[in-house]
Design a protein around this motif. Structure first.
Motif, mmCIF file in Angstrom:
data_model
loop_
_atom_site.group_PDB
_atom_site.id
_atom_site.type_symbol
_atom_site.label_atom_id
_atom_site.label_comp_id
_atom_site.label_asym_id
_atom_site.label_seq_id
_atom_site.Cartn_x
_atom_site.Cartn_y
_atom_site.Cartn_z
ATOM 1 N N LYS A 1 7.426 8.643 -1.984
ATOM 2 C CA LYS A 1 6.345 7.671 -1.800
ATOM 3 C C LYS A 1 6.788 6.617 -0.775
ATOM 4 C CE LYS A 1 2.944 7.488 -3.563
ATOM 5 N NZ LYS A 1 1.634 8.000 -3.091
ATOM 6 N N VAL A 2 5.968 6.430 0.244
ATOM 7 C CA VAL A 2 6.227 5.435 1.295
ATOM 8 C C VAL A 2 5.305 4.250 1.052
ATOM 9 C CG1 VAL A 2 6.173 4.965 3.772
ATOM 10 C CG2 VAL A 2 6.911 7.216 2.938
ATOM 11 N N MET A 3 5.891 3.038 1.045
ATOM 12 C CA MET A 3 5.109 1.812 0.865
ATOM 13 C C MET A 3 5.020 1.050 2.175
ATOM 14 S SD MET A 3 3.900 0.901 -2.206
ATOM 15 C CE MET A 3 3.897 1.807 -3.758
ATOM 16 N N VAL A 4 3.840 0.514 2.446
ATOM 17 C CA VAL A 4 3.595 -0.299 3.638
ATOM 18 C C VAL A 4 3.063 -1.640 3.183
ATOM 19 C CG1 VAL A 4 2.202 -0.557 5.719
ATOM 20 C CG2 VAL A 4 3.103 1.694 5.091
ATOM 21 N N ILE B 1 9.433 5.422 -5.104
ATOM 22 C CA ILE B 1 9.271 4.744 -3.803
ATOM 23 C C ILE B 1 10.588 4.872 -3.047
ATOM 24 C CG2 ILE B 1 8.705 2.589 -2.643
ATOM 25 C CD1 ILE B 1 7.372 1.734 -5.363
ATOM 26 N N THR B 2 10.589 5.674 -2.003
ATOM 27 C CA THR B 2 11.836 5.958 -1.291
ATOM 28 C C THR B 2 11.960 5.225 0.042
ATOM 29 O OG1 THR B 2 10.812 7.945 -0.345
ATOM 30 C CG2 THR B 2 12.137 8.229 -2.356
ATOM 31 N N HIS B 3 10.835 4.797 0.632
ATOM 32 C CA HIS B 3 10.898 4.158 1.950
ATOM 33 C C HIS B 3 9.834 3.075 2.054
ATOM 34 C CE1 HIS B 3 12.914 8.018 2.550
ATOM 35 N NE2 HIS B 3 13.550 7.453 3.541
ATOM 36 N N ARG B 4 10.142 2.039 2.863
ATOM 37 C CA ARG B 4 9.247 0.889 3.017
ATOM 38 C C ARG B 4 9.116 0.519 4.492
ATOM 39 N NH1 ARG B 4 12.128 0.557 -1.614
ATOM 40 N NH2 ARG B 4 11.037 -0.149 -3.506
ATOM 41 N N THR C 1 0.850 -1.194 0.000
ATOM 42 C CA THR C 1 0.000 0.000 0.000
ATOM 43 C C THR C 1 0.879 1.235 0.000
ATOM 44 O OG1 THR C 1 -1.864 -1.018 1.188
ATOM 45 C CG2 THR C 1 -1.683 1.375 1.294
ATOM 46 N N GLY C 2 0.656 2.125 -0.964
ATOM 47 C CA GLY C 2 1.357 3.399 -0.979
ATOM 48 C C GLY C 2 0.588 4.425 -0.170
ATOM 49 N N LEU C 3 1.316 5.192 0.652
ATOM 50 C CA LEU C 3 0.665 6.232 1.446
ATOM 51 C C LEU C 3 0.496 7.492 0.612
ATOM 52 C CD1 LEU C 3 2.363 5.865 4.946
ATOM 53 C CD2 LEU C 3 0.424 4.615 3.969
ATOM 54 N N CYS C 4 -0.681 8.115 0.757
ATOM 55 C CA CYS C 4 -1.065 9.268 -0.054
ATOM 56 C C CYS C 4 -1.195 10.499 0.839
ATOM 57 C CB CYS C 4 -2.400 8.948 -0.735
ATOM 58 S SG CYS C 4 -3.218 10.320 -1.546
ATOM 59 N N GLY C 5 -1.182 11.675 0.226
ATOM 60 C CA GLY C 5 -1.344 12.915 0.970
ATOM 61 C C GLY C 5 -2.651 12.979 1.720
ATOM 62 N N SER C 6 -3.728 12.433 1.143
ATOM 63 C CA SER C 6 -5.014 12.440 1.840
ATOM 64 C C SER C 6 -4.961 11.549 3.082
ATOM 65 C CB SER C 6 -6.144 11.998 0.910
ATOM 66 O OG SER C 6 -5.953 10.670 0.475
ATOM 67 N N ASP C 7 -4.276 10.401 2.977
ATOM 68 C CA ASP C 7 -4.070 9.547 4.157
ATOM 69 C C ASP C 7 -3.352 10.326 5.253
ATOM 70 O OD1 ASP C 7 -5.122 7.149 2.984
ATOM 71 O OD2 ASP C 7 -3.216 6.817 1.960
ATOM 72 N N LEU C 8 -2.324 11.083 4.860
ATOM 73 C CA LEU C 8 -1.541 11.846 5.830
ATOM 74 C C LEU C 8 -2.398 12.898 6.526
ATOM 75 C CD1 LEU C 8 1.141 12.479 7.189
ATOM 76 C CD2 LEU C 8 1.723 13.935 5.225
ATOM 77 N N LEU D 1 7.187 9.595 9.328
ATOM 78 C CA LEU D 1 8.254 9.882 8.365
ATOM 79 C C LEU D 1 7.717 10.702 7.198
ATOM 80 C CD1 LEU D 1 11.179 9.419 7.314
ATOM 81 C CD2 LEU D 1 10.274 7.419 6.113
ATOM 82 N N LEU D 2 6.556 10.320 6.678
ATOM 83 C CA LEU D 2 5.957 11.042 5.556
ATOM 84 C C LEU D 2 5.679 12.488 5.941
ATOM 85 C CD1 LEU D 2 4.868 10.782 2.654
ATOM 86 C CD2 LEU D 2 2.658 10.127 3.629
#
Length: 378
Positions: A372-375, A343-346, A42-49, A358-359
């Protein structure tokens, strides 16, 4: 069937601003027309943040525990009654929007505007629909899209933000081989995808503008843009007239640097920031187009006469419709070089709160930029 007899799974659940809990939940079997998916990325999005940091995204307030995440892919583990197009073991991308398929917008193929849309991870509707930051989820089979063989789960998670740009490009009539010149405001993940899509379509020029030199250097180094311009930092303008004057002066300087004094055929505005929206109108060539992709300022003062007298078309763009198959094929085709570098971080699912922190910071402990942070499990 008693819940005690059912298996369980884990989810990252938001209870309020910065209150993310890793919880065990009952895993229910898929209903009619649903498939169960083991979420792999799952990629984290600005709306999630926004939801994580503030417990809300604009007017949409979290009213009950909510699972975030809507840029995702995984593996089908079970199918409910009536599902014929998917089988367990199949790899799929998860399209998070569940349209009604009954309204006039759905009938016209514009289901992104569906008035009855339920979007996973959004607090717009209540009860909320949980998103993808969980080990498994049940989801309507008709919005699960099989992956090409050479498409990874992380690439497939990028199909959601890429779909935003595919939809915007269609509205702007940017097509393969159209040879348009393209300017992108903002080189976060969405802006970089805009650059990548324009280049894959054979745009005659692709350049980018931002206030962050590090991000611009990244876009240049990895071939997303062929030329970049960093806007000067300045205090907020005291009056509307001053803001509009600054916008015109700043974009004039950028166009001179790009050696494009007449402007660009198409401008993707991916920041949502008022000064950039103002500049975008002056940045478009006479008869050109401005595509509003970024979500930010709710009320903006625009130099409308500069648009009207030069027939600059200003288009809105909201989410996407009928884009996922194209997005997945494009991601698997190799026509978007270096796309995975976005994708820079996982993080593992149990570390979702750390991923959001982190985001929000924008840089890791070593000073590296966060895009882009992936979880997930991958």
């Amino acid at each position: 069937m008693s819940p005690i007899a059912l298996p369980t799974q884990h989810a990252a659940v938001l209870h309020g601003a910065k209150d993310m809990r890793f919880e065990e939940r009952t895993l229910w079997p898929p209903h009619q027309g649903q498939a169960q998916v083991a979420v792999m990325a799952t990629g984290l999005c600005g709306s999630d943040l926004h939801y994580y940091a503030h417990g809300r995204n604009g007017d949409f307030v979290v009213q009950a525990p909510l699972v975030l995440g809507h840029e995702a892919a995984g593996i089908v583990t079970a199918v409910g009654p009536g599902v014929k197009n998917l089988v367990p073991g199949q790899r799929v991308a998860i399209e998070a929007g569940i349209m009604c398929n009954n309204c006039s917008y759905c009938a016209k193929g514009r289901y992104n505007l569906c008035k009855n849309m339920r979007f996973c991870s959004s607090a717009k509707t209540f009860p909320h629909s949980d998103g993808t930051l969980q080990e498994r989820m049940n989801h309507p089979a008709h919005v699960l899209h099989p992956l090409p063989d050479n498409c990874t789960f992380e690439q497939a998670a990028l199909a959601e933000p890429l779909s935003v740009l595919l939809h915007a490009a269609r509205r702007a009539e940017l097509t393969p081989g159209s040879r348009q010149s393209v300017l992108v405001f903002g080189v976060g993940a969405i802006g970089l995808l805009a650059c990548a899509l324009a280049k894959s379509y054979g745009a005659s020029r692709v350049v980018a503008i931002d206030i962050n030199q590090t991000r611009l250097d990244f876009a240049l180094k990895h071939g997303f843009a062929e030329q970049v311009h960093c806007l000067p930092f300045a205090d907020k303008a005291k009056t509307t007239d001053e803001a509009l004057r600054r916008a015109k002066e700043n974009i004039s300087a950028a166009l001179t640097e790009f050696n494009m004094p007449d402007g660009f055929d198409l401008v993707f505005e991916c920041t949502g920031a008022e000064p950039c929206i103002q500049m975008s109108i002056h940045a478009a060539v006479t008869g050109g187009k401005v595509m509003l992709v970024g979500m930010g300022s709710r009320n903006v003062t625009l130099p409308l006469s500069a648009a009207a007298t030069r027939e600059v078309d200003i288009h809105g763009s909201f989410r996407y419709a009928h884009t996922y198959p194209t997005a997945l094929q494009l991601l698997a085709s190799g026509k978007l070089p270096n796309i995975e570098k976005i994708i820079t971080h996982r993080f593992a699912l149990e570390d979702t709160a750390r991923a959001f922190e982190l985001l929000q910071r924008g840089r890791d402990d070593e000073g590296n930029m966060v895009l882009k942070v992936m979880v997930g499990s991958q």
